[in-house]
Design a protein around this motif. Structure first.
Motif, mmCIF file in Angstrom:
data_model
loop_
_atom_site.group_PDB
_atom_site.id
_atom_site.type_symbol
_atom_site.label_atom_id
_atom_site.label_comp_id
_atom_site.label_asym_id
_atom_site.label_seq_id
_atom_site.Cartn_x
_atom_site.Cartn_y
_atom_site.Cartn_z
ATOM 1 N N ALA A 3 -1.093 7.741 -16.045
ATOM 2 C CA ALA A 3 0.337 7.543 -15.828
ATOM 3 C C ALA A 3 0.899 8.735 -15.074
ATOM 4 O O ALA A 3 0.585 9.880 -15.367
ATOM 5 C CB ALA A 3 1.041 7.395 -17.167
ATOM 6 N N VAL A 4 1.726 8.457 -14.102
ATOM 7 C CA VAL A 4 2.328 9.503 -13.299
ATOM 8 C C VAL A 4 3.835 9.330 -13.347
ATOM 9 O O VAL A 4 4.353 8.260 -13.065
ATOM 10 C CB VAL A 4 1.848 9.422 -11.833
ATOM 11 N N CYS A 5 4.541 10.376 -13.719
ATOM 12 C CA CYS A 5 5.993 10.273 -13.784
ATOM 13 C C CYS A 5 6.678 11.122 -12.727
ATOM 14 O O CYS A 5 7.899 11.145 -12.642
ATOM 15 C CB CYS A 5 6.512 10.634 -15.171
ATOM 16 N N ASN A 49 0.817 -1.213 0.000
ATOM 17 C CA ASN A 49 0.000 0.000 0.000
ATOM 18 C C ASN A 49 0.851 1.263 0.000
ATOM 19 O O ASN A 49 0.535 2.244 -0.689
ATOM 20 C CB ASN A 49 -0.919 0.009 1.225
ATOM 21 N N ILE A 50 1.937 1.258 0.778
ATOM 22 C CA ILE A 50 2.817 2.437 0.836
ATOM 23 C C ILE A 50 3.367 2.758 -0.545
ATOM 24 O O ILE A 50 3.409 3.914 -0.978
ATOM 25 C CB ILE A 50 3.966 2.189 1.845
ATOM 26 N N GLY A 51 3.796 1.715 -1.267
ATOM 27 C CA GLY A 51 4.339 1.934 -2.600
ATOM 28 C C GLY A 51 3.317 2.510 -3.561
ATOM 29 O O GLY A 51 3.598 3.477 -4.288
ATOM 30 N N PHE A 52 2.103 1.942 -3.580
ATOM 31 C CA PHE A 52 1.090 2.419 -4.516
ATOM 32 C C PHE A 52 0.574 3.806 -4.129
ATOM 33 O O PHE A 52 0.252 4.616 -5.007
ATOM 34 C CB PHE A 52 -0.061 1.413 -4.608
ATOM 35 N N LEU A 53 0.487 4.083 -2.825
ATOM 36 C CA LEU A 53 0.089 5.427 -2.398
ATOM 37 C C LEU A 53 1.128 6.458 -2.811
ATOM 38 O O LEU A 53 0.788 7.567 -3.242
ATOM 39 C CB LEU A 53 -0.112 5.451 -0.881
ATOM 40 N N SER A 54 2.413 6.092 -2.693
ATOM 41 C CA SER A 54 3.467 7.044 -3.057
ATOM 42 C C SER A 54 3.522 7.278 -4.560
ATOM 43 O O SER A 54 3.987 8.323 -5.009
ATOM 44 C CB SER A 54 4.828 6.539 -2.559
ATOM 45 N N ARG A 55 3.043 6.316 -5.350
ATOM 46 C CA ARG A 55 3.006 6.543 -6.797
ATOM 47 C C ARG A 55 1.895 7.506 -7.190
ATOM 48 O O ARG A 55 2.100 8.405 -8.014
ATOM 49 C CB ARG A 55 2.817 5.224 -7.546
ATOM 50 N N HIS A 56 0.724 7.331 -6.615
ATOM 51 C CA HIS A 56 -0.439 8.097 -7.065
ATOM 52 C C HIS A 56 -0.703 9.347 -6.237
ATOM 53 O O HIS A 56 -1.643 10.095 -6.537
ATOM 54 C CB HIS A 56 -1.675 7.197 -7.065
ATOM 55 N N HIS A 57 0.108 9.590 -5.209
ATOM 56 C CA HIS A 57 -0.022 10.817 -4.424
ATOM 57 C C HIS A 57 1.366 11.420 -4.267
ATOM 58 O O HIS A 57 2.322 10.734 -3.892
ATOM 59 C CB HIS A 57 -0.643 10.525 -3.054
ATOM 60 N N ASP A 58 1.499 12.702 -4.544
ATOM 61 C CA ASP A 58 2.803 13.365 -4.531
ATOM 62 C C ASP A 58 3.246 13.628 -3.091
ATOM 63 O O ASP A 58 2.910 14.653 -2.499
ATOM 64 C CB ASP A 58 2.717 14.676 -5.309
ATOM 65 N N THR A 59 4.012 12.706 -2.543
ATOM 66 C CA THR A 59 4.475 12.841 -1.154
ATOM 67 C C THR A 59 5.577 13.884 -1.019
ATOM 68 O O THR A 59 5.860 14.338 0.096
ATOM 69 C CB THR A 59 5.007 11.489 -0.641
ATOM 70 N N SER A 60 6.189 14.282 -2.126
ATOM 71 C CA SER A 60 7.269 15.272 -2.040
ATOM 72 C C SER A 60 6.750 16.645 -1.617
ATOM 73 O O SER A 60 7.531 17.488 -1.168
ATOM 74 C CB SER A 60 7.991 15.385 -3.390
ATOM 75 N N GLN A 61 5.434 16.877 -1.766
ATOM 76 C CA GLN A 61 4.846 18.155 -1.377
ATOM 77 C C GLN A 61 4.268 18.138 0.031
ATOM 78 O O GLN A 61 3.690 19.127 0.477
ATOM 79 C CB GLN A 61 3.726 18.529 -2.366
ATOM 80 N N GLY A 68 5.930 -2.583 -3.965
ATOM 81 C CA GLY A 68 5.785 -1.205 -3.504
ATOM 82 C C GLY A 68 6.929 -0.327 -3.974
ATOM 83 O O GLY A 68 6.721 0.808 -4.425
ATOM 84 N N LEU A 69 8.150 -0.850 -3.889
ATOM 85 C CA LEU A 69 9.320 -0.085 -4.322
ATOM 86 C C LEU A 69 9.239 0.249 -5.809
ATOM 87 O O LEU A 69 9.577 1.364 -6.228
ATOM 88 C CB LEU A 69 10.590 -0.880 -4.028
ATOM 89 N N SER A 70 8.792 -0.705 -6.619
ATOM 90 C CA SER A 70 8.702 -0.455 -8.057
ATOM 91 C C SER A 70 7.724 0.677 -8.360
ATOM 92 O O SER A 70 7.957 1.484 -9.269
ATOM 93 C CB SER A 70 8.289 -1.735 -8.790
ATOM 94 N N GLN A 71 6.635 0.778 -7.585
ATOM 95 C CA GLN A 71 5.672 1.862 -7.795
ATOM 96 C C GLN A 71 6.257 3.211 -7.400
ATOM 97 O O GLN A 71 6.047 4.224 -8.075
ATOM 98 C CB GLN A 71 4.386 1.579 -7.002
ATOM 99 N N LEU A 72 7.005 3.225 -6.313
ATOM 100 C CA LEU A 72 7.660 4.474 -5.904
ATOM 101 C C LEU A 72 8.678 4.910 -6.958
ATOM 102 O O LEU A 72 8.811 6.102 -7.257
ATOM 103 C CB LEU A 72 8.331 4.289 -4.544
ATOM 104 N N LEU A 73 9.393 3.946 -7.555
ATOM 105 C CA LEU A 73 10.390 4.276 -8.570
ATOM 106 C C LEU A 73 9.749 4.798 -9.848
ATOM 107 O O LEU A 73 10.349 5.599 -10.567
ATOM 108 C CB LEU A 73 11.247 3.042 -8.884
ATOM 109 N N ILE A 74 8.528 4.346 -10.145
ATOM 110 C CA ILE A 74 7.824 4.889 -11.311
ATOM 111 C C ILE A 74 7.499 6.356 -11.092
ATOM 112 O O ILE A 74 7.615 7.188 -12.003
ATOM 113 C CB ILE A 74 6.544 4.072 -11.594
ATOM 114 N N ARG A 75 7.132 6.695 -9.859
ATOM 115 C CA ARG A 75 6.829 8.094 -9.540
ATOM 116 C C ARG A 75 8.099 8.935 -9.438
ATOM 117 O O ARG A 75 8.150 10.077 -9.899
ATOM 118 C CB ARG A 75 6.062 8.154 -8.208
#
Length: 412
Positions: free
Chosen positions: A253-255, A149-161, A192-199
């Motif tokens: 798609a989110v980059c 869940n952490i990985g997919f949440l970090s992909r679809h939500h911009d945690t850097s902000q 999860g890591l792969s989703q974070l890396l996509i973002r």
């Protein structure tokens, strides 16, 4: 077929059709989103006998709402709240991870495009992270869900902000758990890591990330290798769609922190640096690993990340694979290369045949080969058909073949 089962099957078919319509032209359905809310938020489900069918319904509905919510009309606050509650329940409790994945994406769209309640996502992330704060990590099944869940949440939500979520912490947590192959939740952590890396693909440049990729490709568990190949597939698929090379329907798609051009460069550098290990996976004893590795190679060829002559011997060998999908796709690619560069393909035919014979001989006694059939010699006719129309190429190949019988090293 019992009446209830037939009705559920028809419902799934109708929802799939709606999803296809929505993928092509979402504006056609923008006013119907409120009508689908009760179907999604129904707590009764379909009974224990239809768990898989119910999961499929939820999965398709979540995908539909992901497309419709940004443009939905007449969606009132109670309906949005009901959707939010249902999605949170699915994320925290549902046993089918495809449902969880789609629910996370849908919740992120609901929050970011409709309600604006970003705190819902941040609270969910903080709750998952809190389970890894103490010295005692959660049980493996629970840990796997949290990391997924952490990985997919970090992909679809911009945690850097976010002020309360540290993206670096998310990366470190997922990386640490992905390395621990002895634990069951390591594959979920890698997902999860792969989703974070996509973002945030810039993390691929980190040395620890590069080392993890090499370890997985070289000596990792098959499940981890499959997950890494799926990550490469998704990254490359996003690039194909962005460049108009793919005919597949559009997705959200989110980059993240990189443009598509930068993302392609980062992903391409990673694949090129590990191309030898990638080709090794084409010799795996597991058909699904070979299929996934072949898909990555094909995507790289489409995007120009690999030169065709780097892959031609391996592709020739795979035209005689024991798995039908692998050999059909490989033959199609080789036939295409032969039309354009026959002078480069023909000299490598014999080497590819020897590679195929060695690979297939090593698994000849396995159940997989017995069930699927296909020995190297029984598939060779397809390659010979390529040579049939060109006398010079045919003669060149036959000369090579005769020479093999004069070389005791090759014949033994």
């Amino acid at each position: 077929m019992p009446q209830k089962e037939r009705m559920i099957t028809e419902l799934c078919a109708c929802l799939r059709t709606l999803f296809l319509f929505c993928s092509v032209e979402p504006l056609l359905l923008k006013s119907y989103a409120p009508l689908l809310v009760p179907l999604f938020t129904n707590e009764q489900g379909m009974g224990d006998a239809f768990k898989k069918q119910h999961a499929l319904v939820l999965q398709i509905l979540a995908s539909l709402f992901t497309l419709l919510l940004p443009i939905a009309e007449n969606l009132d606050e109670p309906q949005a709240h009901a959707l939010e509650s249902t999605l949170l329940r699915l994320i925290n409790t549902h046993t089918y991870m495809n449902v969880v994945k789609n629910a996370i994406q849908c919740l992120c769209v609901l929050v970011n495009k409709v309600t604006g309640k970003v705190k819902v996502l941040e609270d969910l992330l903080l709750d998952h992270l809190s389970h890894f704060d103490s010295d005692h990590t959660p049980q493996s099944s629970s840990a796997g869900r949290y990391l997924f869940n952490i990985g997919f949440l970090s992909r679809h939500h911009d945690t850097s902000q976010s002020d309360s979520i540290d993206t670096e912490r998310l990366f470190s947590l997922l990386m640490a758990n992905s390395r621990d192959w002895l634990k069951d939740h390591s594959v979920a952590a890698l997902q999860g890591l792969s989703q974070l890396l996509i973002r945030y693909p810039a993390y691929l440049r980190r040395q620890e990330c590069a080392t993890l990729i090499v370890d997985i490709l070289q000596a990792g568990r098959e499940e981890a290798q499959l997950q890494l190949l799926k990550f490469y597939q998704e990254m490359l698929s996003l690039q194909e769609r962005s460049l108009g090379l793919s005919s597949s329907s559009s997705t959200l798609a989110v980059c993240g922190d990189a443009t598509f051009h930068d993302q392609l460069g980062i992903c391409g550098a990673s694949i090129q640096a590990n191309s030898g290990f990638l080709f090794d996976l084409l010799h795996s004893s597991l058909p699904r690993v070979r299929c996934a590795a072949l898909q990555v190679v094909e995507d790289c060829l489409n995007l120009g990340l690999l030169h065709p002559m780097q892959c031609v011997t391996e592709l020739i060998a795979r035209t005689m694979d024991t798995h039908r999908t692998v050999r059909d796709r490989s033959f199609k690619r080789i036939a295409s290369l032969y039309e354009k560069q026959s002078s480069q393909v023909v000299p490598r035919l014999l080497e590819g045949i020897f590679v195929a014979f060695r690979d297939n001989t090593s698994i000849r006694q396995s159940d997989q080969l017995v069930s699927e059939g296909g020995y190297p010699e029984s598939q060779f006719h397809r390659l010979y058909m390529l040579l049939k129309t060109n006398k010079a190429n045919r003669a060149h190949f036959l000369k090579q073949l005769v020479k093999c019988f004069e070389d005791p090293v090759r014949t033994h």
